[in-house]
Write a protein that holds these residues in place. Structure first.
Motif, PDB file in Angstrom:
ATOM      1  N   THR A  71       0.720  -1.170   0.046  1.00 51.71           N
ATOM      2  CA  THR A  71       0.039   0.016  -0.007  1.00 51.71           C
ATOM      3  C   THR A  71       0.757   1.326   0.004  1.00 51.71           C
ATOM      4  O   THR A  71       2.103   1.295   0.376  1.00 51.71           O
ATOM      5  N   LEU A  72       0.221   2.317  -0.382  1.00 49.38           N
ATOM      6  CA  LEU A  72       0.657   3.695  -0.259  1.00 49.38           C
ATOM      7  C   LEU A  72      -0.330   4.311   0.401  1.00 49.38           C
ATOM      8  O   LEU A  72      -1.320   4.203   0.259  1.00 49.38           O
ATOM      9  N   VAL A  73       0.363   5.008   1.624  1.00 50.48           N
ATOM     10  CA  VAL A  73      -0.719   5.689   2.626  1.00 50.48           C
ATOM     11  C   VAL A  73      -0.121   7.378   2.275  1.00 50.48           C
ATOM     12  O   VAL A  73       1.040   7.887   2.655  1.00 50.48           O
ATOM     13  N   PHE A  74      -1.113   8.281   1.710  1.00 45.66           N
ATOM     14  CA  PHE A  74      -0.712   9.481   1.637  1.00 45.66           C
ATOM     15  C   PHE A  74      -1.430  10.488   2.778  1.00 45.66           C
ATOM     16  O   PHE A  74      -2.628  10.117   3.212  1.00 45.66           O
ATOM     17  N   GLY A  75      -0.306  10.894   3.313  1.00 45.32           N
ATOM     18  CA  GLY A  75      -0.883  11.911   4.457  1.00 45.32           C
ATOM     19  C   GLY A  75      -0.555  13.223   4.099  1.00 45.32           C
ATOM     20  O   GLY A  75      -0.918  13.765   2.940  1.00 45.32           O
ATOM     21  N   SER A  76      -0.604  14.250   5.293  1.00 47.60           N
ATOM     22  CA  SER A  76      -0.393  15.751   4.789  1.00 47.60           C
ATOM     23  C   SER A  76       1.016  16.069   4.432  1.00 47.60           C
ATOM     24  O   SER A  76       1.828  15.326   4.410  1.00 47.60           O
ATOM     25  N   ASN A  77       1.024  17.253   4.185  1.00 48.34           N
ATOM     26  CA  ASN A  77       2.495  18.051   3.761  1.00 48.34           C
ATOM     27  C   ASN A  77       3.199  17.000   2.618  1.00 48.34           C
ATOM     28  O   ASN A  77       4.388  17.220   2.735  1.00 48.34           O
ATOM     29  N   ASN A  78       2.384  16.733   1.629  1.00 50.32           N
ATOM     30  CA  ASN A  78       2.861  15.950   0.318  1.00 50.32           C
ATOM     31  C   ASN A  78       3.975  14.840   0.944  1.00 50.32           C
ATOM     32  O   ASN A  78       5.051  14.645   0.375  1.00 50.32           O
ATOM     33  N   THR A  79       3.429  14.024   2.089  1.00 45.96           N
ATOM     34  CA  THR A  79       4.107  12.926   2.387  1.00 45.96           C
ATOM     35  C   THR A  79       3.394  11.447   1.957  1.00 45.96           C
ATOM     36  O   THR A  79       2.376  11.647   1.953  1.00 45.96           O
ATOM     37  N   VAL A  80       4.005  10.492   1.841  1.00 43.81           N
ATOM     38  CA  VAL A  80       3.747   9.263   1.661  1.00 43.81           C
ATOM     39  C   VAL A  80       4.475   7.996   2.049  1.00 43.81           C
ATOM     40  O   VAL A  80       5.622   8.232   2.085  1.00 43.81           O
ATOM     41  N   SER A 114       8.495  -0.513   5.734  1.00 46.41           N
ATOM     42  CA  SER A 114       8.012   0.598   5.298  1.00 46.41           C
ATOM     43  C   SER A 114       9.139   1.800   5.072  1.00 46.41           C
ATOM     44  O   SER A 114      10.218   1.696   5.850  1.00 46.41           O
ATOM     45  N   PHE A 115       8.796   2.616   4.129  1.00 45.06           N
ATOM     46  CA  PHE A 115       9.501   3.907   3.884  1.00 45.06           C
ATOM     47  C   PHE A 115       8.705   5.216   3.776  1.00 45.06           C
ATOM     48  O   PHE A 115       7.658   4.911   3.123  1.00 45.06           O
ATOM     49  N   SER A 116       9.185   6.282   3.951  1.00 44.67           N
ATOM     50  CA  SER A 116       8.327   7.600   3.742  1.00 44.67           C
ATOM     51  C   SER A 116       9.257   8.207   2.697  1.00 44.67           C
ATOM     52  O   SER A 116      10.464   8.104   2.368  1.00 44.67           O
ATOM     53  N   LEU A 117       8.260   9.086   1.785  1.00 41.66           N
ATOM     54  CA  LEU A 117       8.862   9.807   0.765  1.00 41.66           C
ATOM     55  C   LEU A 117       7.923  10.866   0.793  1.00 41.66           C
ATOM     56  O   LEU A 117       6.958  11.075   1.287  1.00 41.66           O
ATOM     57  N   THR A 118       8.462  11.907  -0.314  1.00 39.87           N
ATOM     58  CA  THR A 118       7.494  13.098  -0.354  1.00 39.87           C
ATOM     59  C   THR A 118       7.155  13.145  -1.811  1.00 39.87           C
ATOM     60  O   THR A 118       7.747  12.264  -2.808  1.00 39.87           O
ATOM     61  N   GLY A 123      -1.530  18.719 -11.499  1.00 41.75           N
ATOM     62  CA  GLY A 123      -2.709  18.289 -12.239  1.00 41.75           C
ATOM     63  C   GLY A 123      -2.758  16.892 -11.991  1.00 41.75           C
ATOM     64  O   GLY A 123      -2.734  16.370 -10.892  1.00 41.75           O
ATOM     65  N   ASN A 124      -2.635  16.025 -13.124  1.00 41.26           N
ATOM     66  CA  ASN A 124      -2.595  14.434 -13.084  1.00 41.26           C
ATOM     67  C   ASN A 124      -1.224  13.959 -12.944  1.00 41.26           C
ATOM     68  O   ASN A 124      -1.113  12.638 -12.716  1.00 41.26           O
ATOM     69  N   THR A 125      -0.190  14.527 -13.079  1.00 43.61           N
ATOM     70  CA  THR A 125       1.078  14.232 -12.774  1.00 43.61           C
ATOM     71  C   THR A 125       1.593  14.345 -11.263  1.00 43.61           C
ATOM     72  O   THR A 125       1.487  15.571 -10.753  1.00 43.61           O
ATOM     73  N   ILE A 126       2.039  13.033 -10.848  1.00 44.11           N
ATOM     74  CA  ILE A 126       2.524  13.057  -9.452  1.00 44.11           C
ATOM     75  C   ILE A 126       4.031  12.643  -9.435  1.00 44.11           C
ATOM     76  O   ILE A 126       4.397  11.827 -10.448  1.00 44.11           O
ATOM     77  N   ILE A 127       4.868  13.416  -8.874  1.00 44.26           N
ATOM     78  CA  ILE A 127       6.556  13.070  -8.934  1.00 44.26           C
ATOM     79  C   ILE A 127       6.818  12.545  -7.557  1.00 44.26           C
ATOM     80  O   ILE A 127       6.882  13.388  -6.598  1.00 44.26           O
ATOM     81  N   PHE A 128       7.182  11.416  -7.149  1.00 40.18           N
ATOM     82  CA  PHE A 128       7.690  10.887  -5.933  1.00 40.18           C
ATOM     83  C   PHE A 128       9.187  11.082  -5.864  1.00 40.18           C
ATOM     84  O   PHE A 128       9.822  11.069  -6.816  1.00 40.18           O
ATOM     85  N   ASN A 129       9.482  11.510  -4.708  1.00 36.08           N
ATOM     86  CA  ASN A 129      11.158  12.093  -4.536  1.00 36.08           C
ATOM     87  C   ASN A 129      11.591  10.928  -3.218  1.00 36.08           C
ATOM     88  O   ASN A 129      11.196  11.498  -2.033  1.00 36.08           O
ATOM     89  N   ASP A 130      12.474  10.168  -3.704  1.00 38.82           N
ATOM     90  CA  ASP A 130      13.012   9.302  -2.308  1.00 38.82           C
ATOM     91  C   ASP A 130      14.450   9.814  -2.432  1.00 38.82           C
ATOM     92  O   ASP A 130      15.239   9.247  -3.069  1.00 38.82           O
ATOM     93  N   ASP A 131      14.576  10.856  -1.605  1.00 38.41           N
ATOM     94  CA  ASP A 131      16.061  11.256  -1.416  1.00 38.41           C
ATOM     95  C   ASP A 131      16.760  11.502  -2.642  1.00 38.41           C
ATOM     96  O   ASP A 131      17.959  11.193  -2.873  1.00 38.41           O
ATOM     97  N   GLY A 132      16.195  12.130  -3.570  1.00 38.71           N
ATOM     98  CA  GLY A 132      16.672  12.505  -4.885  1.00 38.71           C
ATOM     99  C   GLY A 132      16.389  11.625  -6.159  1.00 38.71           C
ATOM    100  O   GLY A 132      16.445  12.247  -7.251  1.00 38.71           O
ATOM    101  N   ASP A 133      16.011  10.458  -5.909  1.00 42.28           N
ATOM    102  CA  ASP A 133      15.411   9.480  -6.817  1.00 42.28           C
ATOM    103  C   ASP A 133      14.125  10.108  -7.149  1.00 42.28           C
ATOM    104  O   ASP A 133      13.283   9.907  -6.299  1.00 42.28           O
TER     105      ASP A 133
END
Length: 173
Positions: A71-80, A114-118, A123-133
């Motif tokens: 699962t992915l759990v989206f929280g506040s402040n653009n964190t997942v 589990s691990f967290s990322l931002t 729009g419909n595009t989402i970009i995950f950032n995992d320490d620069g990846d």
């Protein structure tokens, strides 16, 4: 008469401007991602029968006994938070002399982590950032999908391999 014509034109323009709504509003960009999204598809471009039941599928989740509770759990402040229960080590080989028959070595291992990322969303595009990846995905209604490039290697009898992309899909729960 000229003043009346100008006043009429101004009135028409004002009515036109105030009666129009903005087409630039993208309602999906305002939709919240908050909540839990479950992995529902792990799609390759080639259908494989990894479990040897006679039914090949492009959705490898149909062929595996792992990756069932990711699962992915989206929280506040653009964190997942990505919650994982297993991982897969998959080796695919082309049967000698064929172009569409394969051998498989599938190793599903339980590994709860589990691990967290931002993320950022436009729009419909989402970009995950995992320490620069960075990994770019697309949100469409209750589905979030992204492509893992060159994720599967398929080796032939000469040891040469080709790669395949995997499209991962999560659905809002």
């Amino acid at each position: 008469m000229r003043k009346l014509l100008i006043a009429s034109l101004i009135t028409i323009v004002l009515l036109f401007l105030t009666s129009c709504t903005s087409d630039d509003d993208n309602s999906s960009s305002n939709d919240t991602l908050s909540g839990t999204w479950k992995l529902t598809a792990f799609n390759s471009s080639t259908a494989y029968d990894l479990n040897n039941d006679g039914n090949a599928s492009v959705n490898l989740l149909d062929e595996l006994d792992c990756l069932e509770n990711e699962t992915l759990v989206f929280g506040s402040n653009n964190t997942v938070v990505s919650n994982n229960t297993s991982f897969i080590d998959l080796e695919i080989g082309l049967v000698v002399g064929t172009t569409d028959q394969f051998t498989f070595v599938v190793d599903c291992e339980e590994d709860v982590y589990s691990f967290s990322l931002t993320y950022t969303r436009n729009g419909n595009t989402i970009i995950f950032n995992d320490d620069g990846d960075l990994l770019q995905g697309t949100v469409s209604g209750n589905a979030l999908s992204f492509v893992l490039e060159e994720e599967i290697d398929v080796a032939d009898e000469n040891g040469l391999s080709t790669t395949e992309d995997i499209t991962i899909v999560y659905n809002r729960q």
